[in-house]
Design a protein around this motif. Structure first.
Motif, PDB file in Angstrom:
ATOM      1  N   LEU A   1       0.817  -1.209   0.000  1.00 20.55           N
ATOM      2  CA  LEU A   1       0.000   0.000   0.000  1.00 20.55           C
ATOM      3  C   LEU A   1       0.852   1.261   0.000  1.00 20.55           C
ATOM      4  N   SER A   2       1.881   1.304   0.810  1.00 21.04           N
ATOM      5  CA  SER A   2       2.715   2.511   0.849  1.00 21.04           C
ATOM      6  C   SER A   2       3.475   2.685  -0.461  1.00 21.04           C
ATOM      7  N   LEU A   3       3.916   1.593  -1.055  1.00 18.64           N
ATOM      8  CA  LEU A   3       4.590   1.701  -2.353  1.00 18.64           C
ATOM      9  C   LEU A   3       3.621   2.158  -3.439  1.00 18.64           C
ATOM     10  N   SER A   4       2.409   1.672  -3.391  1.00 11.11           N
ATOM     11  CA  SER A   4       1.403   2.078  -4.373  1.00 11.11           C
ATOM     12  C   SER A   4       1.069   3.556  -4.247  1.00 11.11           C
ATOM     13  N   VAL A   5       0.913   4.012  -3.002  1.00  7.49           N
ATOM     14  CA  VAL A   5       0.597   5.427  -2.778  1.00  7.49           C
ATOM     15  C   VAL A   5       1.737   6.309  -3.284  1.00  7.49           C
ATOM     16  N   ALA A   6       2.956   5.925  -2.991  1.00  8.29           N
ATOM     17  CA  ALA A   6       4.099   6.726  -3.439  1.00  8.29           C
ATOM     18  C   ALA A   6       4.183   6.753  -4.964  1.00  8.29           C
ATOM     19  N   ALA A   7       4.025   5.602  -5.590  1.00  6.85           N
ATOM     20  CA  ALA A   7       4.114   5.542  -7.053  1.00  6.85           C
ATOM     21  C   ALA A   7       2.975   6.308  -7.718  1.00  6.85           C
ATOM     22  N   LEU A   8       1.753   6.132  -7.224  1.00  2.04           N
ATOM     23  CA  LEU A   8       0.614   6.830  -7.822  1.00  2.04           C
ATOM     24  C   LEU A   8       0.691   8.333  -7.606  1.00  2.04           C
ATOM     25  N   THR A   9       1.149   8.752  -6.441  1.00  2.00           N
ATOM     26  CA  THR A   9       1.264  10.184  -6.172  1.00  2.00           C
ATOM     27  C   THR A   9       2.317  10.819  -7.066  1.00  2.00           C
ATOM     28  N   CYS A  10       3.466  10.172  -7.181  1.00  2.00           N
ATOM     29  CA  CYS A  10       4.516  10.719  -8.053  1.00  2.00           C
ATOM     30  C   CYS A  10       4.070  10.748  -9.507  1.00  2.00           C
ATOM     31  N   THR A  11       3.426   9.688  -9.948  1.00  2.00           N
ATOM     32  CA  THR A  11       2.958   9.636 -11.332  1.00  2.00           C
ATOM     33  C   THR A  11       1.890  10.690 -11.602  1.00  2.00           C
ATOM     34  N   SER A  12       0.954  10.833 -10.679  1.00  3.62           N
ATOM     35  CA  SER A  12      -0.105  11.816 -10.914  1.00  3.62           C
ATOM     36  C   SER A  12       0.433  13.244 -10.855  1.00  3.62           C
ATOM     37  N   LEU A  13       1.376  13.514  -9.968  1.00  2.52           N
ATOM     38  CA  LEU A  13       1.967  14.860  -9.945  1.00  2.52           C
ATOM     39  C   LEU A  13       2.782  15.123 -11.211  1.00  2.52           C
ATOM     40  N   LEU A  14       3.474  14.118 -11.700  1.00  2.00           N
ATOM     41  CA  LEU A  14       4.200  14.259 -12.957  1.00  2.00           C
ATOM     42  C   LEU A  14       3.231  14.523 -14.110  1.00  2.00           C
ATOM     43  N   LEU A  15       2.107  13.811 -14.116  1.00  2.00           N
ATOM     44  CA  LEU A  15       1.094  14.059 -15.146  1.00  2.00           C
ATOM     45  C   LEU A  15       0.499  15.458 -15.024  1.00  2.00           C
ATOM     46  N   LEU A  16       0.303  15.925 -13.801  1.00  2.58           N
ATOM     47  CA  LEU A  16      -0.239  17.271 -13.607  1.00  2.58           C
ATOM     48  C   LEU A  16       0.705  18.328 -14.165  1.00  2.58           C
ATOM     49  N   VAL A  17       1.972  18.220 -13.806  1.00  2.00           N
ATOM     50  CA  VAL A  17       2.950  19.208 -14.287  1.00  2.00           C
ATOM     51  C   VAL A  17       3.075  19.125 -15.802  1.00  2.00           C
ATOM     52  N   THR A  18       3.138  17.909 -16.327  1.00  2.00           N
ATOM     53  CA  THR A  18       3.239  17.748 -17.779  1.00  2.00           C
ATOM     54  C   THR A  18       1.997  18.284 -18.481  1.00  2.00           C
ATOM     55  N   GLY A  19       0.826  18.017 -17.915  1.00  2.00           N
ATOM     56  CA  GLY A  19      -0.414  18.507 -18.512  1.00  2.00           C
ATOM     57  C   GLY A  19      -0.520  20.014 -18.493  1.00  2.00           C
ATOM     58  N   ILE A  20      -0.031  20.631 -17.427  1.00  2.00           N
ATOM     59  CA  ILE A  20      -0.073  22.097 -17.354  1.00  2.00           C
ATOM     60  C   ILE A  20       0.918  22.718 -18.331  1.00  2.00           C
ATOM     61  N   LEU A  21       2.119  22.153 -18.403  1.00  2.18           N
ATOM     62  CA  LEU A  21       3.137  22.723 -19.285  1.00  2.18           C
ATOM     63  C   LEU A  21       2.808  22.527 -20.755  1.00  2.18           C
ATOM     64  N   THR A  22       2.220  21.391 -21.110  1.00  2.00           N
ATOM     65  CA  THR A  22       1.947  21.124 -22.523  1.00  2.00           C
ATOM     66  C   THR A  22       0.509  21.427 -22.911  1.00  2.00           C
ATOM     67  N   THR A  23      -0.359  21.637 -21.952  1.00  2.00           N
ATOM     68  CA  THR A  23      -1.805  21.817 -22.156  1.00  2.00           C
ATOM     69  C   THR A  23      -2.396  20.713 -23.030  1.00  2.00           C
ATOM     70  N   ASN A  24      -1.894  19.515 -22.820  1.00  2.00           N
ATOM     71  CA  ASN A  24      -2.390  18.349 -23.545  1.00  2.00           C
ATOM     72  C   ASN A  24      -3.586  17.785 -22.778  1.00  2.00           C
ATOM     73  N   LEU A  25      -4.717  17.683 -23.450  1.00  2.00           N
ATOM     74  CA  LEU A  25      -5.946  17.243 -22.805  1.00  2.00           C
ATOM     75  C   LEU A  25      -5.864  15.776 -22.357  1.00  2.00           C
ATOM     76  N   ALA A  26      -5.202  14.941 -23.135  1.00  2.00           N
ATOM     77  CA  ALA A  26      -5.088  13.519 -22.788  1.00  2.00           C
ATOM     78  C   ALA A  26      -4.297  13.333 -21.491  1.00  2.00           C
ATOM     79  N   VAL A  27      -3.255  14.108 -21.316  1.00  2.00           N
ATOM     80  CA  VAL A  27      -2.448  14.017 -20.100  1.00  2.00           C
ATOM     81  C   VAL A  27      -3.246  14.491 -18.894  1.00  2.00           C
ATOM     82  N   LEU A  28      -3.996  15.557 -19.059  1.00  2.00           N
ATOM     83  CA  LEU A  28      -4.825  16.044 -17.962  1.00  2.00           C
ATOM     84  C   LEU A  28      -5.943  15.061 -17.611  1.00  2.00           C
ATOM     85  N   CYS A  29      -6.489  14.378 -18.606  1.00  2.00           N
ATOM     86  CA  CYS A  29      -7.502  13.353 -18.334  1.00  2.00           C
ATOM     87  C   CYS A  29      -6.897  12.168 -17.588  1.00  2.00           C
ATOM     88  N   CYS A  30      -5.692  11.789 -17.946  1.00  2.00           N
ATOM     89  CA  CYS A  30      -5.006  10.716 -17.211  1.00  2.00           C
ATOM     90  C   CYS A  30      -4.764  11.137 -15.761  1.00  2.00           C
TER      91      CYS A  30
END
Length: 102
Positions: free
Chosen positions: A46-75
């Motif tokens: 559970l702790s590994l899953s939370v860490a991986a999902l949090t890092c991945t979702s924050l990476l997707l957030l930053v990438t989605g904001i910088l590129t304004t790609n709708l698919a990334v923001l939906c992910c």
């Protein structure tokens, strides 16, 4: 008088055997302890899953904001609630785990 009824060959007096039986009877009434003893490592993922999902979702957030790609923001929108749900389950421990019964 001491008996050698222990499989490890340890001699226990009748008083010691009675004390151990009473302790085991009291411990067997604790359902949460019994569940943890049956499945001792039930939530290390559970702790590994939370860490991986949090890092991945924050990476997707930053990438989605910088590129304004709708698919990334939906992910990100799909992944972030899952990360939050698992994060809320992570610190949840039984509140009465240290409470000794009467």
């Amino acid at each position: 008088m001491e008996d050698r009824n222990d499989p490890e060959g340890v001699a226990l007096s009748s008083y010691e055997r009675l004390a151990l039986l009473l302790i085991e009877a009291e411990l067997s009434q604790d359902r949460q302890l019994a569940r943890r003893m049956r499945h001792p490592d039930a939530r290390p993922w559970l702790s590994l899953s939370v860490a991986a999902l949090t890092c991945t979702s924050l990476l997707l957030l930053v990438t989605g904001i910088l590129t304004t790609n709708l698919a990334v923001l939906c992910c990100f929108a799909a992944l972030w609630p899952v990360a939050l749900l698992l994060a809320f389950r992570l610190p949840r421990r039984p509140a009465n785990a240290d409470h000794a019964g009467p």
